[in-house]
Design a protein around this motif. Sequence first.
Motif, short mmCIF file in Angstrom:
data_model
loop_
_atom_site.label_atom_id
_atom_site.label_comp_id
_atom_site.label_asym_id
_atom_site.label_seq_id
_atom_site.Cartn_x
_atom_site.Cartn_y
_atom_site.Cartn_z
N ARG A 111 0.88 -1.29 0.03
CA ARG A 111 -0.06 0.16 -0.18
C ARG A 111 0.99 1.42 0.09
O ARG A 111 1.77 1.63 1.04
CB ARG A 111 -1.00 0.02 1.22
N GLY A 112 0.61 2.25 -0.90
CA GLY A 112 1.42 3.40 -1.21
C GLY A 112 0.93 4.44 -1.60
O GLY A 112 -0.82 4.32 -1.79
N ARG A 113 1.29 5.57 -1.94
CA ARG A 113 0.69 6.64 -2.46
C ARG A 113 0.82 6.95 -4.09
O ARG A 113 1.85 6.73 -4.50
CB ARG A 113 1.08 8.13 -1.73
N PRO A 114 -0.33 7.38 -4.80
CA PRO A 114 0.05 7.39 -6.28
C PRO A 114 0.90 8.51 -6.64
O PRO A 114 1.46 8.27 -7.71
CB PRO A 114 -1.70 7.90 -6.61
N GLU A 115 1.19 9.46 -5.77
CA GLU A 115 2.29 10.57 -6.16
C GLU A 115 3.38 9.96 -6.20
O GLU A 115 4.63 10.64 -6.71
CB GLU A 115 1.94 11.61 -5.07
N THR A 204 -8.87 1.05 -2.94
CA THR A 204 -8.56 2.35 -2.60
C THR A 204 -8.94 2.58 -0.99
O THR A 204 -9.73 1.71 -0.40
CB THR A 204 -9.52 3.23 -3.11
N TYR A 205 -8.33 3.52 -0.36
CA TYR A 205 -8.46 4.14 1.15
C TYR A 205 -8.89 5.35 1.03
O TYR A 205 -8.50 6.25 0.24
CB TYR A 205 -7.24 3.57 1.75
N PRO A 206 -9.69 5.95 2.09
CA PRO A 206 -9.96 7.06 2.62
C PRO A 206 -9.05 8.27 2.51
O PRO A 206 -8.77 9.35 2.18
CB PRO A 206 -10.93 7.06 3.84
N ASP A 207 -7.96 7.71 3.03
CA ASP A 207 -6.64 8.56 3.02
C ASP A 207 -5.89 8.91 2.00
O ASP A 207 -4.89 9.58 1.82
CB ASP A 207 -5.64 8.09 4.13
N GLY A 208 -6.25 8.25 0.57
CA GLY A 208 -5.72 8.62 -0.77
C GLY A 208 -4.66 7.41 -1.15
O GLY A 208 -4.16 7.58 -2.10
N THR A 209 -4.39 6.39 -0.08
CA THR A 209 -3.40 5.46 -0.41
C THR A 209 -4.07 4.40 -1.28
O THR A 209 -5.37 4.44 -1.19
CB THR A 209 -2.81 4.79 0.76
N ILE A 210 -3.43 3.80 -2.01
CA ILE A 210 -3.98 2.58 -2.85
C ILE A 210 -2.77 1.17 -2.44
O ILE A 210 -1.79 1.47 -2.62
CB ILE A 210 -4.00 3.00 -4.14
N ALA A 211 -3.69 0.40 -2.52
CA ALA A 211 -2.98 -1.06 -2.40
C ALA A 211 -2.90 -1.79 -3.79
O ALA A 211 -4.20 -1.74 -4.39
CB ALA A 211 -3.71 -1.72 -1.32
N VAL A 212 -2.03 -2.33 -4.13
CA VAL A 212 -2.11 -3.25 -5.16
C VAL A 212 -1.49 -4.57 -4.76
O VAL A 212 -0.71 -4.91 -3.94
CB VAL A 212 -1.03 -2.81 -6.39
N GLY A 213 -2.36 -5.68 -5.27
CA GLY A 213 -1.90 -7.11 -4.59
C GLY A 213 -1.96 -8.04 -5.94
O GLY A 213 -2.39 -7.65 -7.05
#
Length: 221
Positions: A111-115, A204-213
Amino acid sequence: MTELDVLRVFCGPDGAGGNALGVVRDGAALPDATERTALAAELGFSETVFLDDAARGAVDIHTPSGRLPFAGHPLVGLAWLLRSLGRPPRTLRPAAGEVAVRFEGDITWVRGRPEWVPARTTRQHASAAEVDALPAPPPGEGWLYAWAWQDEAAGVVRARAFPRRGDSVVEDEATGAAAMLLTHERGRPLDIRQGAGSQLLTRTYPDGTIAVGGRVRPDAP
């Protein structure tokens, strides 16, 4: 000789597909950044990851032509490998920042940030068949993620990735960072079918982070 593990990351449900990844568990054995990129170029995989501090989860990611602050398939692959060795990490730390790790059945999530995703273009096509018909690489310059809805209601996407950076990687079989970027742009979880047989899942998560699995398998010798 540097000890190397080779994995396939983001395999399909049947174990096929997946993007080849080189993992150097002892990063101290090859500390020089230029030598790391040279090894990545010799291997020819889209990325090779170096584990520099197992206790902290510090990692360094290289393509055949340079260093990346963040990439999805090296982190998913390394997390899976460490778990298989009895040392499942909760956090990995590439140059971009702290990445949370989760394991759910046979899916490894990061889980990380799209930016954090390096600059690249996503281009929507009218159909999955149109994506499949693209030459490798398509004309033009710069990193391209070509995609189309395969089943929009279900969030299923057909995608192909073309780095177009002048090195040996003409088409990237499965690309976690691009999957995160597309998820951010669409604002919804996706089930991405990329390359010749790979599958990437996103959340997707409310804090703007996104997980890829996805699933990981050892590469056959």
